[in-house]
Design an enzyme around this catalytic site. Structure first.
Site, short mmCIF file in Angstrom:
data_model
loop_
_atom_site.label_atom_id
_atom_site.label_comp_id
_atom_site.label_asym_id
_atom_site.label_seq_id
_atom_site.Cartn_x
_atom_site.Cartn_y
_atom_site.Cartn_z
N GLU A 127 0.80 -1.22 0.00
CA GLU A 127 0.00 0.00 0.00
C GLU A 127 0.84 1.27 0.00
OE1 GLU A 127 -3.10 0.32 -0.40
OE2 GLU A 127 -3.95 -1.65 0.01
N GLU A 153 7.51 -21.57 7.75
CA GLU A 153 7.64 -20.72 8.93
C GLU A 153 8.64 -21.28 9.93
OE1 GLU A 153 4.59 -21.74 12.39
OE2 GLU A 153 3.58 -20.90 10.63
#
Length: 340
Positions: A105, A136
């Site tokens: 963004e 992960e």
């Protein structure tokens, strides 16, 4: 029996690892079981919604408790980025996706280069849409991802993990810190390994989730709020705004072009014709168009002043006023009293 020994040893090691992980999870606030919600599936939809909403209401207060730590981290990030450094988010699963979202963004909102704010997620871009099993758990994968970025001492790495123990996030922070980069550890459990590994540890403890262990809920909301603070205030410090106006936005579509015209009008008080002329003179650059109107300069001069001011519009306006004596005579921005 000798042939079976390696297999027995491997089984014992796997069992020990599972037991250790179970013990870790049992001690995490974000994984705690809420017995009062054991029958939540029997409640009405409105009752469930109210229960969930009531829990979410506690998240901003948990973030507020960490604001001094968050502000200190932001000042450190902004100082490094002012020297050309990058802001890098690193996380797995939901935490990684939130980092990718915040990074993506920044270019349309603040006209940053796509490489200036980077979101890394364990497993790579494909993991944004679909879980990459085991990614992960790899600190080595985090090191490889950061090595590909060629970290410098002016960069910042923000490790994000609800549990505060995710190897990818902890590994990213440890790798970055060893190379002199600034490090921030954002978790939702107190006493986390992630916060301990970072120079700036931020632990937003939001408590157990509505669905046990579903940290995309309150923990995810808390992480999003903190990243909003980090990226937005950092960009304010870098001169990407004028008051509360997004003067560095990238007008890539009709809606954003309309927003550009509106921002110039709000900042200057100018009419439509003058706003259009200023935007035309500056190739659609909002910040420069404001400087043209308020500073009484032409497009090329506005560009030079902004470059000399390193993009800070207020500084450029002061310089324009010193050179022409005209800046500051037009309308002030809507929130000039709250900006510095």
């Amino acid at each position: 029996m000798t042939a079976d020994a390696p297999t027995d040893a491997a089984t014992a090691t796997a069992d020990h690892t599972r037991t250790a992980l179970r013990t870790q999870l049992d001690g995490l606030t974000t994984e705690a079981f809420r017995p009062e919600l054991a029958g939540i599936d029997r409640r009405t939809t409105l009752e469930i919604a109210r229960t969930m909403n009531d829990g979410d209401a506690a998240v901003p207060a948990a973030v507020a408790a960490q604001l001094p730590r968050i502000a200190a981290a932001i000042d450190a990030v902004a100082a490094r980025m002012a020297r050309g450094g990058r802001l890098v988010y690193a996380g797995a699963g939901t935490a990684g996706r939130i980092g990718v979202l915040d990074a993506s963004e920044c270019p349309p909102t603040f006209n940053t280069d796509p490489g200036q704010v980077v979101g890394l997620i364990a497993g790579g871009p494909a993991a944004v849409l679909r879980s990459v099993e085991g990614a992960e758990d790899s600190a080595e994968l985090a090191a490889a991802d950061l090595t590909a970025l060629t970290l410098t001492r002016d960069d910042t790495v923000v490790g994000i993990s609800a549990s505060g123990r995710t190897p990818y996030a902890v590994g990213a922070v440890e790798f970055a810190r060893a190379r002199g980069a600034l490090t921030v550890g954002l978790s939702c459990n107190a006493g986390s390994a992630l916060a301990a590994a970072a120079e700036h540890g931020i632990e937003v403890v939001v408590g157990p989730e509505l669905l046990t262990g579903s940290t995309r809920l309150k923990a995810g909301t808390a992480q999003k709020l903190v990243l909003n603070l980090i990226s937005t205030i950092t960009m304010i410090r870098l001169g990407k705004t004028y008051g509360n106006l997004m003067v560095d936005l990238r007008a890539s579509n009709e809606k954003l072009r309309a927003r550009s015209r509106r921002i110039v009008a709000l900042a200057t008080g100018a009419g439509d014709g003058e706003v259009e002329a200023a935007l035309t003179a500056t190739g659609g650059e909002v910040k420069a168009a404001i400087l043209v109107i308020l500073g009484g300069v032409d497009g090329p001069a506005a560009a030079r002043l902004l470059s000399a001011a390193r993009g800070h519009l207020r500084v450029a306006l002061t310089e324009a006023a010193a050179g022409t004596g005209t800046a500051g005579t037009a309308a002030a921005p809507v929130s000039a009293d709250t900006a510095r």
